[in-house]
Design a protein around this motif. Sequence first.
Motif, PDB file in Angstrom:
ATOM      1  N   LYS A  14      29.126  45.247  31.210  1.00 40.33           N
ATOM      2  CA  LYS A  14      27.709  44.916  31.373  1.00 40.33           C
ATOM      3  C   LYS A  14      27.443  43.441  31.101  1.00 40.33           C
ATOM      4  CE  LYS A  14      25.652  49.400  30.268  1.00 40.33           C
ATOM      5  NZ  LYS A  14      24.834  50.134  29.299  1.00 40.33           N
ATOM      6  N   GLU A  15      28.283  42.818  30.291  1.00 39.22           N
ATOM      7  CA  GLU A  15      28.095  41.418  29.939  1.00 39.22           C
ATOM      8  C   GLU A  15      28.671  40.463  30.982  1.00 39.22           C
ATOM      9  OE1 GLU A  15      29.581  40.840  25.978  1.00 39.22           O
ATOM     10  OE2 GLU A  15      28.361  42.472  25.189  1.00 39.22           O
ATOM     11  N   LEU A  16      29.453  40.977  31.927  1.00 42.04           N
ATOM     12  CA  LEU A  16      30.073  40.138  32.946  1.00 42.04           C
ATOM     13  C   LEU A  16      29.115  39.856  34.092  1.00 42.04           C
ATOM     14  CD1 LEU A  16      33.581  41.863  33.299  1.00 42.04           C
ATOM     15  CD2 LEU A  16      33.030  39.815  32.004  1.00 42.04           C
ATOM     16  N   THR A  17      29.292  38.707  34.728  1.00 41.00           N
ATOM     17  CA  THR A  17      28.537  38.419  35.947  1.00 41.00           C
ATOM     18  C   THR A  17      29.216  39.166  37.098  1.00 41.00           C
ATOM     19  OG1 THR A  17      29.903  36.519  36.547  1.00 41.00           O
ATOM     20  CG2 THR A  17      27.993  36.083  35.129  1.00 41.00           C
ATOM     21  N   LEU A  18      28.558  39.222  38.232  1.00 42.13           N
ATOM     22  CA  LEU A  18      29.139  39.896  39.389  1.00 42.13           C
ATOM     23  C   LEU A  18      30.445  39.246  39.828  1.00 42.13           C
ATOM     24  CD1 LEU A  18      25.981  40.636  41.543  1.00 42.13           C
ATOM     25  CD2 LEU A  18      27.367  42.254  40.271  1.00 42.13           C
ATOM     26  N   ILE A  19      30.499  37.951  39.762  1.00 40.97           N
ATOM     27  CA  ILE A  19      31.716  37.251  40.175  1.00 40.97           C
ATOM     28  C   ILE A  19      32.855  37.553  39.206  1.00 40.97           C
ATOM     29  CG2 ILE A  19      32.748  34.956  40.449  1.00 40.97           C
ATOM     30  CD1 ILE A  19      30.064  34.086  41.637  1.00 40.97           C
ATOM     31  N   GLU A  20      32.557  37.530  37.899  1.00 48.58           N
ATOM     32  CA  GLU A  20      33.586  37.851  36.903  1.00 48.58           C
ATOM     33  C   GLU A  20      34.078  39.283  37.076  1.00 48.58           C
ATOM     34  OE1 GLU A  20      32.126  34.998  33.214  1.00 48.58           O
ATOM     35  OE2 GLU A  20      31.211  36.961  33.472  1.00 48.58           O
ATOM     36  N   LEU A  21      33.167  40.197  37.344  1.00 51.39           N
ATOM     37  CA  LEU A  21      33.544  41.592  37.548  1.00 51.39           C
ATOM     38  C   LEU A  21      34.384  41.748  38.812  1.00 51.39           C
ATOM     39  CD1 LEU A  21      33.304  44.346  36.293  1.00 51.39           C
ATOM     40  CD2 LEU A  21      31.191  44.700  37.552  1.00 51.39           C
ATOM     41  N   SER A  22      34.028  41.017  39.866  1.00 53.27           N
ATOM     42  CA  SER A  22      34.803  41.052  41.103  1.00 53.27           C
ATOM     43  C   SER A  22      36.222  40.543  40.862  1.00 53.27           C
ATOM     44  CB  SER A  22      34.110  40.204  42.169  1.00 53.27           C
ATOM     45  OG  SER A  22      34.913  40.112  43.313  1.00 53.27           O
ATOM     46  N   GLU A  23      36.334  39.460  40.093  1.00 53.63           N
ATOM     47  CA  GLU A  23      37.659  38.924  39.774  1.00 53.63           C
ATOM     48  C   GLU A  23      38.468  39.920  38.957  1.00 53.63           C
ATOM     49  OE1 GLU A  23      36.704  35.220  37.869  1.00 53.63           O
ATOM     50  OE2 GLU A  23      36.282  34.221  39.780  1.00 53.63           O
ATOM     51  N   PHE A  24      37.797  40.620  38.034  1.00 53.21           N
ATOM     52  CA  PHE A  24      38.481  41.643  37.242  1.00 53.21           C
ATOM     53  C   PHE A  24      39.015  42.756  38.140  1.00 53.21           C
ATOM     54  CE2 PHE A  24      38.246  45.870  35.395  1.00 53.21           C
ATOM     55  CZ  PHE A  24      39.216  45.759  34.407  1.00 53.21           C
ATOM     56  N   VAL A  25      38.183  43.223  39.062  1.00 52.02           N
ATOM     57  CA  VAL A  25      38.606  44.303  39.962  1.00 52.02           C
ATOM     58  C   VAL A  25      39.818  43.869  40.787  1.00 52.02           C
ATOM     59  CG1 VAL A  25      37.915  45.683  41.971  1.00 52.02           C
ATOM     60  CG2 VAL A  25      36.351  45.410  40.058  1.00 52.02           C
ATOM     61  N   LYS A  26      39.799  42.646  41.294  1.00 51.24           N
ATOM     62  CA  LYS A  26      40.946  42.150  42.064  1.00 51.24           C
ATOM     63  C   LYS A  26      42.205  42.117  41.207  1.00 51.24           C
ATOM     64  CE  LYS A  26      38.211  39.341  45.203  1.00 51.24           C
ATOM     65  NZ  LYS A  26      37.767  37.978  45.523  1.00 51.24           N
ATOM     66  N   PHE A  28      42.813  43.892  38.528  1.00 42.40           N
ATOM     67  CA  PHE A  28      43.160  45.281  38.222  1.00 42.40           C
ATOM     68  C   PHE A  28      43.919  45.902  39.400  1.00 42.40           C
ATOM     69  CE2 PHE A  28      42.474  49.827  37.942  1.00 42.40           C
ATOM     70  CZ  PHE A  28      42.608  50.094  36.596  1.00 42.40           C
ATOM     71  N   GLU A  29      43.404  45.675  40.616  1.00 42.02           N
ATOM     72  CA  GLU A  29      44.052  46.208  41.812  1.00 42.02           C
ATOM     73  C   GLU A  29      45.463  45.660  41.963  1.00 42.02           C
ATOM     74  OE1 GLU A  29      40.170  46.991  44.677  1.00 42.02           O
ATOM     75  OE2 GLU A  29      41.252  45.103  44.861  1.00 42.02           O
ATOM     76  N   GLU A  30      45.634  44.359  41.716  1.00 45.32           N
ATOM     77  CA  GLU A  30      46.952  43.752  41.840  1.00 45.32           C
ATOM     78  C   GLU A  30      47.910  44.253  40.757  1.00 45.32           C
ATOM     79  OE1 GLU A  30      46.370  39.526  41.836  1.00 45.32           O
ATOM     80  OE2 GLU A  30      45.245  39.569  43.722  1.00 45.32           O
ATOM     81  N   THR A  31      47.407  44.357  39.532  1.00 46.86           N
ATOM     82  CA  THR A  31      48.251  44.784  38.412  1.00 46.86           C
ATOM     83  C   THR A  31      48.754  46.204  38.584  1.00 46.86           C
ATOM     84  OG1 THR A  31      47.060  43.323  36.909  1.00 46.86           O
ATOM     85  CG2 THR A  31      48.341  45.085  35.903  1.00 46.86           C
ATOM     86  N   PHE A  32      47.873  47.104  39.000  1.00 45.03           N
ATOM     87  CA  PHE A  32      48.230  48.514  39.099  1.00 45.03           C
ATOM     88  C   PHE A  32      48.515  48.969  40.533  1.00 45.03           C
ATOM     89  CE2 PHE A  32      45.858  48.119  35.138  1.00 45.03           C
ATOM     90  CZ  PHE A  32      46.782  48.648  34.260  1.00 45.03           C
ATOM     91  N   ASP A  33      48.516  48.026  41.468  1.00 41.52           N
ATOM     92  CA  ASP A  33      48.813  48.302  42.866  1.00 41.52           C
ATOM     93  C   ASP A  33      47.951  49.446  43.411  1.00 41.52           C
ATOM     94  OD1 ASP A  33      50.077  47.785  45.281  1.00 41.52           O
ATOM     95  OD2 ASP A  33      51.655  49.267  44.893  1.00 41.52           O
ATOM     96  N   VAL A  34      46.633  49.310  43.205  1.00 41.07           N
ATOM     97  CA  VAL A  34      45.663  50.305  43.688  1.00 41.07           C
ATOM     98  C   VAL A  34      44.558  49.579  44.441  1.00 41.07           C
ATOM     99  CG1 VAL A  34      46.085  51.948  41.827  1.00 41.07           C
ATOM    100  CG2 VAL A  34      44.327  50.213  41.542  1.00 41.07           C
ATOM    101  N   THR A  35      43.738  50.344  45.154  1.00 47.07           N
ATOM    102  CA  THR A  35      42.587  49.792  45.837  1.00 47.07           C
ATOM    103  C   THR A  35      41.363  50.569  45.399  1.00 47.07           C
ATOM    104  OG1 THR A  35      43.955  49.211  47.710  1.00 47.07           O
ATOM    105  CG2 THR A  35      41.578  49.254  48.076  1.00 47.07           C
TER     106      THR A  35
END
Length: 129
Positions: A14-26, A28-35
Motif C-alpha cells: 500500500k505504501e508503494l507507488t504504481l511504478i514501484e509496484l510494477s517494478e516489483f511485479v516484473k 517477482f515474475e523474473e525471479t520465480f519465472d511466472v507471469t
Amino acid sequence: MAKLTTDELIEAFKELTLIELSEFVKAFEETFDVTAAAPAAVAVAAAPGAAAPGAAEEEKDEFDVILEAAGDKKIGVIKEVRALTSLGLKEAKELVDGAPKAVLEGVNKETAEKAKAQLEGAGATVTLK
C-alpha cells in the motif's frame, strides 16, 4: 530474515507507488519465472462468451489516465506528473513532451478522476480510458 505475514505484505504494498509496484511485479515474475497476467487473460477471454445476449456492459473498474496535451503551463503539468507518478524530472518531462501518453494505468475510478482534476488544474488536456 523474518517471515512476513500476508497482512504485513499488503501494508507494505500500500505504501508503494504504481511504478514501484510494477517494478516489483516484473522482478517477482523474473525471479520465480511466472507471469502474473496469465490468469487475468484467461478470465477476460472467457468473459465475452459467458455474457448473456442484451446484458448491460459491466461498469469499468480500472482506468488509464491519458495526457493528451500539456497546454500553455507545461512546467505545472510536469510538476503534477511527478507528484502523481514519483517519476524523476527528466522522465516526467519526456512523458509530457511525448503526449499523448498514459500517466497512470489500471487505477480505480476515484484515483483516475483525482489525477485528471489535478492535471487539468495545471492546464493539461486529459482523458480517461
